[in-house]
Design a protein around this motif. Structure first.
Motif, short mmCIF file in Angstrom:
data_model
loop_
_atom_site.label_atom_id
_atom_site.label_comp_id
_atom_site.label_asym_id
_atom_site.label_seq_id
_atom_site.Cartn_x
_atom_site.Cartn_y
_atom_site.Cartn_z
N THR A 1 0.83 -1.19 0.00
CA THR A 1 0.00 0.00 0.00
C THR A 1 0.87 1.25 0.00
N LEU A 2 0.23 2.39 -0.14
CA LEU A 2 0.95 3.66 -0.27
C LEU A 2 0.12 4.76 0.35
N THR A 3 0.78 5.67 1.06
CA THR A 3 0.11 6.83 1.63
C THR A 3 0.51 8.08 0.85
N THR A 4 -0.47 8.88 0.47
CA THR A 4 -0.23 10.04 -0.39
C THR A 4 -1.11 11.21 0.02
N ASN A 5 -0.69 12.41 -0.31
CA ASN A 5 -1.57 13.57 -0.08
C ASN A 5 -2.59 13.72 -1.19
N GLY A 6 -2.52 12.87 -2.20
CA GLY A 6 -3.54 12.84 -3.25
C GLY A 6 -3.35 13.83 -4.37
N SER A 7 -2.36 14.71 -4.28
CA SER A 7 -2.22 15.77 -5.27
C SER A 7 -1.88 15.25 -6.66
N ALA B 1 0.87 -1.68 -11.80
CA ALA B 1 2.17 -2.13 -11.32
C ALA B 1 2.05 -3.11 -10.16
N GLY B 2 0.85 -3.20 -9.56
CA GLY B 2 0.65 -4.17 -8.50
C GLY B 2 0.32 -3.60 -7.14
N LEU B 3 0.05 -2.28 -7.05
CA LEU B 3 -0.33 -1.71 -5.76
C LEU B 3 -1.70 -2.26 -5.35
N ASN B 4 -1.81 -2.67 -4.08
CA ASN B 4 -3.07 -3.22 -3.58
C ASN B 4 -4.08 -2.14 -3.23
N ARG B 5 -3.60 -1.12 -2.52
CA ARG B 5 -4.53 -0.11 -2.02
C ARG B 5 -3.77 1.17 -1.70
N VAL B 6 -4.51 2.20 -1.36
CA VAL B 6 -3.91 3.51 -1.13
C VAL B 6 -4.61 4.19 0.04
N THR B 7 -3.86 4.98 0.78
CA THR B 7 -4.40 5.82 1.84
C THR B 7 -4.12 7.28 1.47
N ALA C 1 -10.25 8.68 -8.97
CA ALA C 1 -9.42 8.00 -9.97
C ALA C 1 -8.89 6.68 -9.42
N ALA C 2 -8.56 6.66 -8.12
CA ALA C 2 -8.09 5.42 -7.50
C ALA C 2 -9.20 4.37 -7.51
N GLN C 3 -10.41 4.78 -7.21
CA GLN C 3 -11.54 3.84 -7.27
C GLN C 3 -11.77 3.34 -8.69
N ALA C 4 -11.71 4.25 -9.65
CA ALA C 4 -11.93 3.88 -11.04
C ALA C 4 -10.84 2.94 -11.55
N ALA C 5 -9.64 3.06 -11.01
CA ALA C 5 -8.53 2.21 -11.44
C ALA C 5 -8.62 0.81 -10.84
N GLY C 6 -9.52 0.64 -9.86
CA GLY C 6 -9.69 -0.68 -9.27
C GLY C 6 -8.97 -0.88 -7.95
N LEU C 7 -8.38 0.18 -7.40
CA LEU C 7 -7.79 0.07 -6.07
C LEU C 7 -8.91 -0.07 -5.05
N THR C 8 -8.78 -1.03 -4.15
CA THR C 8 -9.83 -1.31 -3.18
C THR C 8 -9.37 -0.97 -1.77
N ASN C 9 -10.29 -1.02 -0.83
CA ASN C 9 -9.99 -0.75 0.58
C ASN C 9 -9.26 0.58 0.73
N ILE C 10 -9.72 1.59 0.00
CA ILE C 10 -9.12 2.92 0.07
C ILE C 10 -9.46 3.56 1.41
N LYS C 11 -8.46 4.20 2.01
CA LYS C 11 -8.66 4.90 3.28
C LYS C 11 -8.33 6.38 3.12
N VAL C 12 -9.01 7.19 3.89
CA VAL C 12 -8.71 8.62 3.98
C VAL C 12 -8.37 8.93 5.43
N ASN C 13 -7.23 9.56 5.64
CA ASN C 13 -6.79 9.94 6.98
C ASN C 13 -6.96 11.44 7.18
N MET C 14 -7.64 11.80 8.26
CA MET C 14 -7.82 13.21 8.62
C MET C 14 -7.17 13.47 9.97
N VAL C 15 -6.14 14.31 9.99
CA VAL C 15 -5.55 14.74 11.26
C VAL C 15 -6.45 15.83 11.83
#
Length: 378
Positions: free
Chosen positions: A130-136, A148-154, A184-198
């Motif tokens: 998985t990978l954590t990103t600010n989404g920009s 490339a094989g990424l399972n999911r994204v936060t 775009a992540a949902q459309a690409a087929g990435l599942t179990n997407i999480k959003v983190n809010m500090v």
């Protein structure tokens, strides 16, 4: 106003050399520390750069145009990262998270994802990658990452109100572009997407309910994170922490939530599911989570190690000391020697900063020595 100063790169934290023991250890797949915690999760920072300047992570007055980032030659190459990850997997790591800084700023990151996605556990199972990103940059990168094989994204997102979000990222970046990245992540087929809010009291707590309502039923899991005293430059104050118990109380006053069991050992979030008319969790409505490092420490089953951009190994988010793996990797050491060097580092681990926080002095010189979150990821 007193000038705020961040330590230079070489002073971010003292570093010990990673030493090869005289007797090599064959990995068993279950490496435990002094408190009986097994190594299962490796977080790898692949860049110390970020295009946001969030005050709780990379405040603009410190990380300005004069700040010296690591030169490219100091960074671990993709091959070095993959080799190190493979050796960690032999010791029991099952999950790898790519972090930063902002990991999507690392050129050709998809190549690294492809290399890591080919790794297998000793039992032949693929890793949770998985990978954590600010989404920009996610809207333009999501499809390639999935291929490339990424399972999911936060995705880190601290509010839906555009003015609040622009203020918190401090580079005037619009919230609409981050939301487009999530779509775009949902459309690409990435599942179990999480959003983190500090959540920072006095800054964005009015975004708690709008965020929950926005992501309810979308397949995206929202997690609220207490503002933490990481690093030495974010000016952390306890009175700016909004306890997770209060976050849940605010949510439950407006939305039906029921507690859920942890999904895995060492999970950082306490989970709450949206309930149906019978008061039972409705999976179609999704869930939220709270990460309470300040008010409810979860050190007891922490199974995470962190590898910095330049190959330094840290055993805690609040670490003040690391181990230099890069020198070992570049010295010609064999895989068996590197794997044997990793074992005693974890076996000697006794870190539990969050559990001890309340008993520590309010202000100590050691606070300035803690590693910055942008250097090893959250």
């Amino acid at each position: 106003m007193a000038e705020r100063v961040i330590p230079l790169v070489d002073e971010r934290a003292p570093t010990r050399p990673a030493a090869v023991p005289s007797l090599l250890q064959t990995p068993t797949g279950d490496l435990q520390d002094r408190l009986g915690r097994s190594l299962r999760d490796l977080r790898i920072s692949i860049t110390d750069r970020c295009n946001f300047r969030c005050s709780y992570c990379m405040p603009k007055e410190v990380f300005d145009k004069n700040y010296s980032y690591l030169p490219h030659g100091s960074l671990l190459s993709f091959e070095e990262i993959t080799r190190t990850a493979r050796l960690f997997v032999q010791h029991g790591v099952q999950k790898i998270r790519l972090t930063g800084g902002e990991p999507l700023l690392r050129k050709n990151v998809e190549t690294l994802v492809e290399q890591l996605s080919a790794l297998r556990t000793p039992g032949g199972q693929p890793l949770d990658l998985t990978l954590t990103t600010n989404g920009s940059l996610l809207a333009r990168k999501a499809r390639a990452l999935k291929d490339a094989g990424l399972n999911r994204v936060t995705v880190s997102l601290d509010g839906l109100d555009d003015a609040v979000f622009r203020s918190m990222n401090d580079v005037d970046f619009p919230v609409s572009d981050v939301l487009a990245g999530i779509e775009a992540a949902q459309a690409a087929g990435l599942t179990n997407i999480k959003v983190n809010m500090v959540v920072k009291r006095g800054t964005n707590e009015d975004q708690i309910l709008p965020m929950a309502r926005h992501f309810q039923g979308t397949g995206v899991t929202l997690r609220f994170i207490e503002y933490m005293d990481v690093g030495a430059t974010n000016g952390w104050r306890m009175d700016e922490v909004l306890p997770s118990d209060e976050v849940i109380a605010r949510l439950r006053a407006e939305l039906p939530l029921v507690p859920l069991q942890p999904s895995a050992t060492g999970e950082t979030a306490v989970r709450w599911g949206y309930a149906d008319a019978r008061g039972l969790h409705d999976p179609s409505l999704g869930e939220v989570g709270v990460i309470s490092s300040v008010t409810h420490a979860f050190c007891g089953d922490c199974n995470r190690a962190r590898l910095s951009t330049e190959g330094r190994l840290y055993l805690c988010l609040f670490a003040s000391e690391g181990w230099d793996l890069r020198s070992l990797l570049r010295s010609g050491a064999s895989d068996a020697e590197v794997a044997s060097a990793l074992a005693p580092i974890w076996q000697q681990r006794s870190d539990r900063y969050s559990e001890l926080r309340a008993s520590l002095p309010a202000s100590t010189g050691t606070q300035r020595r803690r590693i910055e979150m942008s250097y090893i990821g959250g």
